[in-house]
Design an enzyme around this catalytic site. Structure first.
Site, mmCIF file in Angstrom:
data_model
loop_
_atom_site.group_PDB
_atom_site.id
_atom_site.type_symbol
_atom_site.label_atom_id
_atom_site.label_comp_id
_atom_site.label_asym_id
_atom_site.label_seq_id
_atom_site.Cartn_x
_atom_site.Cartn_y
_atom_site.Cartn_z
ATOM 1 N N CYS A 222 0.808 -1.227 0.000
ATOM 2 C CA CYS A 222 0.000 0.000 0.000
ATOM 3 C C CYS A 222 0.835 1.268 0.000
ATOM 4 O O CYS A 222 0.308 2.352 -0.244
ATOM 5 C CB CYS A 222 -0.934 0.020 1.212
ATOM 6 S SG CYS A 222 -2.294 -1.123 1.012
HETATM 7 N N1 CO8 Z 1 -20.241 -9.631 7.121
HETATM 8 C C1 CO8 Z 1 -20.775 -9.819 8.360
HETATM 9 N N2 CO8 Z 1 -20.010 -10.060 9.441
HETATM 10 C C2 CO8 Z 1 -18.671 -10.123 9.272
HETATM 11 C C3 CO8 Z 1 -18.059 -9.944 8.014
HETATM 12 C C4 CO8 Z 1 -18.905 -9.695 6.912
HETATM 13 N N3 CO8 Z 1 -18.415 -9.512 5.661
HETATM 14 N N4 CO8 Z 1 -16.727 -10.048 8.155
HETATM 15 C C5 CO8 Z 1 -16.495 -10.287 9.461
HETATM 16 N N5 CO8 Z 1 -17.671 -10.361 10.135
HETATM 17 C C6 CO8 Z 1 -17.878 -10.621 11.556
HETATM 18 C C7 CO8 Z 1 -16.691 -11.355 12.154
HETATM 19 O O1 CO8 Z 1 -16.795 -12.757 11.974
HETATM 20 C C8 CO8 Z 1 -16.799 -10.952 13.617
HETATM 21 O O2 CO8 Z 1 -17.748 -11.735 14.263
HETATM 22 P P1 CO8 Z 1 -17.496 -12.205 15.790
HETATM 23 O O3 CO8 Z 1 -17.427 -10.919 16.572
HETATM 24 O O4 CO8 Z 1 -18.681 -13.050 16.063
HETATM 25 O O5 CO8 Z 1 -16.186 -12.951 15.774
HETATM 26 C C9 CO8 Z 1 -17.326 -9.526 13.554
HETATM 27 O O6 CO8 Z 1 -17.953 -9.388 12.261
HETATM 28 C C10 CO8 Z 1 -16.228 -8.506 13.663
HETATM 29 O O7 CO8 Z 1 -15.188 -8.840 12.726
HETATM 30 P P2 CO8 Z 1 -13.767 -8.170 12.725
HETATM 31 O O8 CO8 Z 1 -13.207 -8.192 14.085
HETATM 32 O O9 CO8 Z 1 -12.923 -8.763 11.610
HETATM 33 O O10 CO8 Z 1 -14.225 -6.702 12.298
HETATM 34 P P3 CO8 Z 1 -13.480 -5.333 12.421
HETATM 35 O O11 CO8 Z 1 -14.364 -4.421 13.133
HETATM 36 O O12 CO8 Z 1 -12.060 -5.456 12.869
HETATM 37 O O13 CO8 Z 1 -13.440 -4.852 10.882
HETATM 38 C C11 CO8 Z 1 -11.833 -4.715 9.094
HETATM 39 C C12 CO8 Z 1 -12.752 -5.605 9.899
HETATM 40 C C13 CO8 Z 1 -12.703 -3.750 8.290
HETATM 41 C C14 CO8 Z 1 -11.021 -5.570 8.130
HETATM 42 C C15 CO8 Z 1 -10.902 -3.910 10.033
HETATM 43 O O14 CO8 Z 1 -10.268 -4.775 10.935
HETATM 44 C C16 CO8 Z 1 -9.839 -3.148 9.297
HETATM 45 O O15 CO8 Z 1 -10.094 -2.311 8.462
HETATM 46 N N6 CO8 Z 1 -8.559 -3.372 9.650
HETATM 47 C C17 CO8 Z 1 -7.440 -2.717 9.029
HETATM 48 C C18 CO8 Z 1 -7.260 -3.286 7.699
HETATM 49 C C19 CO8 Z 1 -6.141 -2.658 6.940
HETATM 50 O O16 CO8 Z 1 -5.914 -1.476 6.931
HETATM 51 N N7 CO8 Z 1 -5.436 -3.465 6.217
HETATM 52 C C20 CO8 Z 1 -4.462 -3.012 5.360
HETATM 53 C C21 CO8 Z 1 -4.583 -3.842 4.155
HETATM 54 S S1 CO8 Z 1 -4.146 -2.989 2.770
HETATM 55 C C22 CO8 Z 1 -2.519 -3.341 2.322
HETATM 56 O O17 CO8 Z 1 -1.612 -3.344 3.049
HETATM 57 C C23 CO8 Z 1 -2.316 -3.637 0.898
HETATM 58 C C24 CO8 Z 1 -2.024 -5.055 0.712
HETATM 59 C C25 CO8 Z 1 -1.841 -5.300 -0.740
HETATM 60 C C26 CO8 Z 1 -3.119 -5.115 -1.522
HETATM 61 C C27 CO8 Z 1 -3.922 -6.352 -1.570
HETATM 62 C C28 CO8 Z 1 -4.934 -6.292 -2.669
HETATM 63 C C29 CO8 Z 1 -5.857 -7.501 -2.657
#
Ligand code: CO8
Length: 375
Positions: A159
């Site tokens: 990124c």
């Molecule tokens: N629908 C419904 N429920 C869901 C879903 C969904 N799609 N996904 C997860 N849940 C559930 C989970 O199972 C969990 O349930 P439980 O509490 O029962 O276990 C609950 O929702 C909460 O899940 P999370 O804890 O995963 O949810 P978060 O509040 O943490 O949100 C995010 C998830 C949005 C992913 C958040 O953690 C986030 O944004 N984190 C930072 C991500 C980030 O910035 N990453 C950087 C990646 S980018 C990068 O570096 C580039 C890489 C190269 C590019 C790749 C291209 C493909």
């Protein structure tokens, strides 16, 4: 670090694919895929040897990320429950590659805004989080198609590829080895995203951005002077993709989850936020910049809560939407291109003397910041 003589960004461009996938469309496809899988493995699920795939939800996606839709090169393949992957047929070696083709539009717009002819460009850096082939470099193909001079090379810092690319180009301009460069970021995230994984299937979209950098002495035109750049990395496995030529041995060709984007999103959230906030604070202190001078923050576009947190930390108050424009509601996370889309779409109103900050962060971990003054 103070940077004299200085480079300036004189043009920017964005190629946006024509196909949009809304959260609702995405969730319908994912849930159809989950139902098919669950029906196929009903026996194993009943026996407790396999877990049922839970449904995704558009409400969760919007509230957890701020993403409302994404642009993709191929929506049909992504939304086909029997496929869940873009259909981007292989091209012959005589045709332009997908990444080079996206780059042409973004570079053309950036060159047009800068008022620079392709032949005046001395270097093309294709900086992206994945490249469609090992070699020849995508950047050299872009050089050929655009008709630029000098040399070209690819680089990948996930990124942070765009900001690291801007630092590399600005340093070469300052050192005198080149006078002008294009940094271009074709991000086909749809082809390294795992669309069958509910935890991440909503995160990414496709786009290409480009910026033209010039030695400041070469232009009187409106520009953004690069006052300072700062890049930092710190190893982490929390965002990882194991695809690579060493992994493609015959016995490892099966459908492996680790050959696509994987992340521990919660850990990334917790660990990257302080890293970025400290990085920006140190960079601004080193450059003698104060938060109250900052007119704009063009932040990496991964998650709305993350951006809100960083904006608050940097300014010491809640930024207005004009001060910290988000584009992720429309584009989703486009890896290195996100902060450059925000810059390209939300910088025309800045007046001479206005200061702004581009900041990217992501896998590696990596953080890159660029301090700009409108001239
Ligand atoms: N629908 C419904 N429920 C869901 C879903 C969904 N799609 N996904 C997860 N849940 C559930 C989970 O199972 C969990 O349930 P439980 O509490 O029962 O276990 C609950 O929702 C909460 O899940 P999370 O804890 O995963 O949810 P978060 O509040 O943490 O949100 C995010 C998830 C949005 C992913 C958040 O953690 C986030 O944004 N984190 C930072 C991500 C980030 O910035 N990453 C950087 C990646 S980018 C990068 O570096 C580039 C890489 C190269 C590019 C790749 C291209 C493909």
């Amino acid at each position: 670090m103070s940077q004299e003589p200085r480079a300036a960004i004189t043009g920017s461009g964005v190629f946006t694919p024509s196909q949009v996938v809304t959260n609702d469309e995405l969730v319908v496809a994912f849930n159809a895929y989950a139902d098919r899988q669950n029906a196929e493995h009903a026996g194993d699920i009943a026996a407790g040897t396999c877990e049922a795939i839970a449904h995704s939800s558009a409400d969760f996606i919007t509230s957890a990320s701020g993403i409302e839709q994404r642009f993709v090169l191929d929506k049909t393949g992504v939304l086909d429950p029997a496929r869940m992957f873009p259909s981007l047929p292989a091209r012959s070696d005589d045709e332009p590659g997908q990444m080079a083709e996206m780059a042409l539009k973004a570079c053309g717009d950036a060159l047009g805004e800068a008022g620079v002819e392709p032949g005046q460009i001395d270097a093309v850096i294709c900086a992206a989080s994945n490249h469609e082939r090992a070699y020849p470099a995508i950047a050299i193909e872009i050089q050929e198609l655009l008709g630029t001079s000098g040399f070209a090379f690819d680089m990948n810092v996930a990124c942070s590829s765009a900001t690291f690319g801007i630092q590399a180009a600005a340093d070469m301009i300052r050192a005198g080895s080149i006078q002008r460069a294009i940094v271009v970021n074709p991000e086909i995230c749809s082809a390294h995203l795992e669309w069958r994984d509910r935890d991440c299937h909503f995160i990414f979209g496709d786009v290409c951005t480009a910026v033209v950098l010039e030695h400041e002495a070469l232009t009187d035109a409106p520009r953004f002077t690069i006052d300072s750049t700062r890049c930092a990395t710190q190893f982490s496995n929390n965002i990882r993709n194991n695809d690579g030529f060493l992994r493609r041995t015959r016995d490892q060709m099966e459908d492996r989850r680790d050959m696509q984007f994987m992340q521990n999103g919660r850990k990334v959230f917790r660990e990257v936020l302080p890293l970025v906030a400290d990085h920006i604070a140190a960079h601004m202190a080193e450059a003698g910049w104060h938060a109250d001078e900052l007119r704009r923050l063009w932040l990496h576009q991964a998650n709305k809560s993350m951006n809100d947190f960083i904006g608050r930390k940097v300014l010491g108050r809640v930024p207005t939407p004009q001060e910290q424009p988000n584009i992720l509601q429309d584009y989703a996370n486009t890896s290195s291109a996100g902060s450059i889309i925000a810059f390209a779409q939300h910088s025309a109103d800045m007046a001479p003397g206005d200061k702004g900050l581009i900041c990217s962060f992501g896998a590696g971990y990596s953080v890159g910041s660029v301090l700009l003054t409108r001239m």
